[in-house]
Design a protein around this motif. Structure first.
Motif, PDB file in Angstrom:
ATOM      1  N   UNK A  57       0.826  -1.210   0.000  1.00  0.00           N
ATOM      2  CA  UNK A  57       0.000   0.000   0.000  1.00  0.00           C
ATOM      3  C   UNK A  57       0.860   1.260   0.000  1.00  0.00           C
ATOM      4  N   UNK A  58       1.891   1.271   0.851  1.00  0.00           N
ATOM      5  CA  UNK A  58       2.793   2.423   0.922  1.00  0.00           C
ATOM      6  C   UNK A  58       3.546   2.597  -0.393  1.00  0.00           C
ATOM      7  N   UNK A  59       3.950   1.458  -0.991  1.00  0.00           N
ATOM      8  CA  UNK A  59       4.659   1.522  -2.273  1.00  0.00           C
ATOM      9  C   UNK A  59       3.764   2.105  -3.364  1.00  0.00           C
ATOM     10  N   UNK A  60       2.504   1.693  -3.387  1.00  0.00           N
ATOM     11  CA  UNK A  60       1.567   2.189  -4.393  1.00  0.00           C
ATOM     12  C   UNK A  60       1.302   3.691  -4.217  1.00  0.00           C
ATOM     13  N   UNK A  61       1.133   4.086  -2.953  1.00  0.00           N
ATOM     14  CA  UNK A  61       0.919   5.517  -2.684  1.00  0.00           C
ATOM     15  C   UNK A  61       2.131   6.328  -3.114  1.00  0.00           C
ATOM     16  N   UNK A  62       3.311   5.794  -2.862  1.00  0.00           N
ATOM     17  CA  UNK A  62       4.546   6.463  -3.264  1.00  0.00           C
ATOM     18  C   UNK A  62       4.627   6.590  -4.778  1.00  0.00           C
ATOM     19  N   UNK A  63       4.371   5.499  -5.479  1.00  0.00           N
ATOM     20  CA  UNK A  63       4.482   5.493  -6.937  1.00  0.00           C
ATOM     21  C   UNK A  63       3.454   6.433  -7.579  1.00  0.00           C
ATOM     22  N   UNK A  64       2.236   6.427  -7.037  1.00  0.00           N
ATOM     23  CA  UNK A  64       1.195   7.308  -7.577  1.00  0.00           C
ATOM     24  C   UNK A  64       1.554   8.785  -7.355  1.00  0.00           C
TER      25      UNK A  64
END
Length: 264
Positions: free
Chosen positions: A168-175
């Protein structure tokens, strides 16, 4: 503001505070900072140019109007003394000349000046609030990106038993990174283009201003030159030799000798 917008503003404010205290790393983009600095200088110059151009136009109108009033007063001085004298006729011709010049400015220069100078400046300055909104949005997305990166780093450094936190944190970062870089790259690419277009955009206005100043000067010279024929041919030579100054001083001395001017 919606509840979602309020939460985002609150989170960004918190991120800003944490960056100031060194708890969240701040992204430094020197390329964008350089382009923004050039843009801000251009914005300031355009706003000053618009203000000064209006002041110039107002001053030109005020000058010709004041000159017309001045001519009326001078004519009243000479007319009260001797309406048939060369000086009275010269003052009358002077009044007609400056009144024609004042009318000419309003009739022939006002509209072209507004169309070729003031309106282009107004249109250029109207773009700045739009561009500033894009810059503001870019800065907000940068805060979101910095916050997401800090959150991801913390999750990596301190793994959680919850296996969904890292993805989840990785996705938020990438977005957040994708949105920021899209806006950032757009501004870095287009701000220099805007500055490159300023010269061809303002070229016609600059040329128009020079032409209108020349026209104003030429008309003023033409109209006022006609007044000179009422003066004696030796007036210019007498002025160059300082004789007119002596004449004025002589008249002033006569005034001083009057009792109402403090004379004995």
């Amino acid at each position: 503001m919606s509840w979602t917008g309020f939460k985002k503003s609150l989170n960004r404010a918190g991120t800003t505070v944490l960056q100031k205290t060194g708890q969240i790393e701040r992204t430094v983009d020197r390329e964008f900072a350089d382009e923004e600095s050039k843009y801000r200088a251009f914005e300031k110059e355009c706003q000053a140019l618009q203000k000064d151009s209006k002041s110039y136009n107002d001053a030109m109108r005020a000058m010709t109007a004041a000159q017309a009033r001045l001519a009326e007063t001078i004519e009243s001085f000479y007319g009260a003394a001797d309406r048939t004298s060369d000086s009275a006729m010269a003052s009358h011709a002077f009044k007609n000349a400056v009144q024609d010049l004042d009318a000419s400015v309003q009739r022939e220069l006002e509209a072209p000046y507004r169309t070729t100078i003031m309106e282009p400046l107004g249109k250029m300055n109207a773009y700045f609030p739009i561009i500033n909104e894009h810059i503001s949005k870019r800065n907000k997305k940068l805060l979101d990106y910095d916050a997401a990166r800090s959150k991801l780093r913390k999750v990596i450094e301190k793994p959680s038993d919850d296996s969904t936190k890292l993805p989840k944190a990785q996705q938020e970062h990438d977005d957040a990174k994708e949105v920021f870089e899209l806006l950032n790259d757009q501004l870095i690419g287009e701000l220099p283009q805007l500055l490159d277009l300023r010269v061809p955009y303002f070229d016609p206005s600059f040329e128009a201003m020079i032409r209108m100043q020349c026209k104003f000067a030429e008309e003023g010279y033409e109209k006022l030159s006609a007044v000179q024929r009422y003066f004696a041919d030796n007036v210019r030579d007498d002025y160059a030799a300082g004789q007119l100054d002596a004449q004025v001083e002589g008249v002033l001395q006569e005034m001083k000798e009057l009792s109402i001017c403090g004379g004995n």
